[in-house]
Design a protein around this motif. Structure first.
Motif, PDB file in Angstrom:
ATOM      1  N   LYS A  92      -0.530  -2.711   4.292  1.00  0.00           N
ATOM      2  CA  LYS A  92      -1.945  -3.048   4.411  1.00  0.00           C
ATOM      3  C   LYS A  92      -2.451  -3.305   3.231  1.00  0.00           C
ATOM      4  CE  LYS A  92      -3.920   0.488   6.767  1.00  0.00           C
ATOM      5  NZ  LYS A  92      -4.275   1.972   6.979  1.00  0.00           N
ATOM      6  N   THR A  93      -2.110  -2.760   2.146  1.00  0.00           N
ATOM      7  CA  THR A  93      -2.791  -3.057   0.780  1.00  0.00           C
ATOM      8  C   THR A  93      -2.410  -4.563   0.441  1.00  0.00           C
ATOM      9  OG1 THR A  93      -2.911  -0.931  -0.043  1.00  0.00           O
ATOM     10  CG2 THR A  93      -2.863  -2.466  -1.582  1.00  0.00           C
ATOM     11  N   TYR A  94      -1.049  -4.812   0.479  1.00  0.00           N
ATOM     12  CA  TYR A  94      -0.712  -6.263   0.254  1.00  0.00           C
ATOM     13  C   TYR A  94      -1.159  -7.551   1.176  1.00  0.00           C
ATOM     14  CZ  TYR A  94       2.551 -10.088  -0.512  1.00  0.00           C
ATOM     15  OH  TYR A  94       3.144 -11.202  -0.740  1.00  0.00           O
ATOM     16  N   VAL A  95      -1.382  -7.043   2.427  1.00  0.00           N
ATOM     17  CA  VAL A  95      -1.760  -8.109   3.129  1.00  0.00           C
ATOM     18  C   VAL A  95      -3.215  -8.421   2.997  1.00  0.00           C
ATOM     19  CG1 VAL A  95      -0.030  -8.076   4.795  1.00  0.00           C
ATOM     20  CG2 VAL A  95      -2.249  -6.670   5.293  1.00  0.00           C
ATOM     21  N   LYS A  96      -3.997  -7.433   2.534  1.00  0.00           N
ATOM     22  CA  LYS A  96      -5.329  -7.488   2.278  1.00  0.00           C
ATOM     23  C   LYS A  96      -5.796  -8.073   0.978  1.00  0.00           C
ATOM     24  CE  LYS A  96      -6.625  -3.409   3.164  1.00  0.00           C
ATOM     25  NZ  LYS A  96      -7.255  -2.025   3.254  1.00  0.00           N
ATOM     26  N   GLU A  97      -4.873  -8.217   0.111  1.00  0.00           N
ATOM     27  CA  GLU A  97      -5.045  -8.938  -1.214  1.00  0.00           C
ATOM     28  C   GLU A  97      -4.214 -10.203  -1.202  1.00  0.00           C
ATOM     29  OE1 GLU A  97      -3.233  -5.948  -3.783  1.00  0.00           O
ATOM     30  OE2 GLU A  97      -5.069  -4.729  -3.800  1.00  0.00           O
ATOM     31  N   ARG A  98      -3.377 -10.489  -0.347  1.00  0.00           N
ATOM     32  CA  ARG A  98      -2.349 -11.727  -0.407  1.00  0.00           C
ATOM     33  C   ARG A  98      -3.178 -12.888  -0.026  1.00  0.00           C
ATOM     34  NH1 ARG A  98       0.442 -15.661  -1.015  1.00  0.00           N
ATOM     35  NH2 ARG A  98       2.736 -15.987  -0.936  1.00  0.00           N
TER      36      ARG A  98
END
Length: 271
Positions: free
Chosen positions: A145-151
């Motif tokens: 979740k953290t990654y897809v919100k930042e990518r």
């Protein structure tokens, strides 16, 4: 004090009732134990071990017993420490017993009680494995979740704005929560006497779920999911290793089936 259950041997796994070769021979007020165990969790770290050994070969599965063996007992030592795919924080190693002498009162329960002890330990172990599976799957979900919100895909849009990513995150979350709440229910008092199949069923559901969720997490991160720059490759390795941890899946399913069908536990009756 940390403890460990020592059942598996080099010559057998799920069929341990037929293949256990570690021997415990009564000698006066003591039992002398000889043999070896493999893939033992907490080996070297635990202070106490429950060692399964054959006390009366003529009785078949009914001649296998369990003994409490302390770490500093003469004749007890740690052998090869395994270098595992995952769960590396849990030391797994071989136990060696060479004329290891323990007091007669260190027998756990009565002679031949090992089936009862193994099934009781198996239920607790399965509930713990299910909890571990849920925990690592939750960690994978949080990281994803953290990654897809930042990518960023095309600024200002991120992966979190893509429908298929949103759907996959939803599937992962449903799977994690379903396994979590089923495991909570599995440790509640059973509705009827006898062995409760729910912890065993929870282990199957949670361990299969963890492999699925960590696999989806790696897919959403793409190439980065396969690197050590992110913890997802570790979660995936941990999930697969946990899936392989005893009791074996085939044995768990067989036990559940016997409980649900009212078939006696243990090996099939002799004709």
């Amino acid at each position: 004090m940390l403890a460990s259950f020592a059942l598996a041997e080099p010559g057998g796994g799920a069929n341990w009732t037929q293949t256990t070769s570690t021997r415990a021979v009564l000698d006066g007020d003591s039992y002398v134990i000889n043999g070896s165990k493999v893939f033992i969790s907490n080996a070297g770290e635990a202070g106490v071990y429950i060692v399964v050994a054959r006390t009366d070969p003529a009785k078949g599965p009914g001649g296998i017993s369990a003994f409490i063996v302390e770490k500093d007992t003469p004749g007890f030592s740690i052998g090869t420490v395994e270098k595992k795919l995952g769960l590396r924080g849990d030391p797994t190693a071989e136990l060696l017993l060479d004329n290891c002498r323990v007091p007669k009162q260190n027998m756990l329960g009565q002679e031949g009680d090992v089936m009862k002890i193994a099934f009781a330990n198996g239920g607790l172990d399965c509930a713990g494995q299910a909890a571990a599976a849920v925990g690592l799957a939750q960690a994978a979900l949080d990281e994803t979740k953290t990654y897809v919100k930042e990518r960023t895909v095309v600024a200002p849009s991120t992966l979190a704005n893509i429908d298929v990513v949103q759907s996959t995150i939803t599937e992962m979350a449903i799977a994690v929560e379903s396994a979590r709440y089923y495991n909570y229910g599995s440790v509640m008092p059973p509705e009827k006497p006898g062995m409760d199949p729910r912890p065993l069923m929870a282990a199957i559901q949670a361990k299969e779920m963890a492999i699925d969720v960590t696999g989806k997490a790696i897919t959403l991160l793409g190439g980065y999911g396969c690197t050590i720059d992110f913890p997802l490759e570790r979660y995936f390795r941990d999930a697969k290793t946990l899936f392989m941890a005893p009791p074996a899946m085939t044995m768990i399913k067989s036990i559940i089936g016997k409980i649900l069908l009212g078939v006696p536990l243990g090996p099939p009756p002799k004709k």
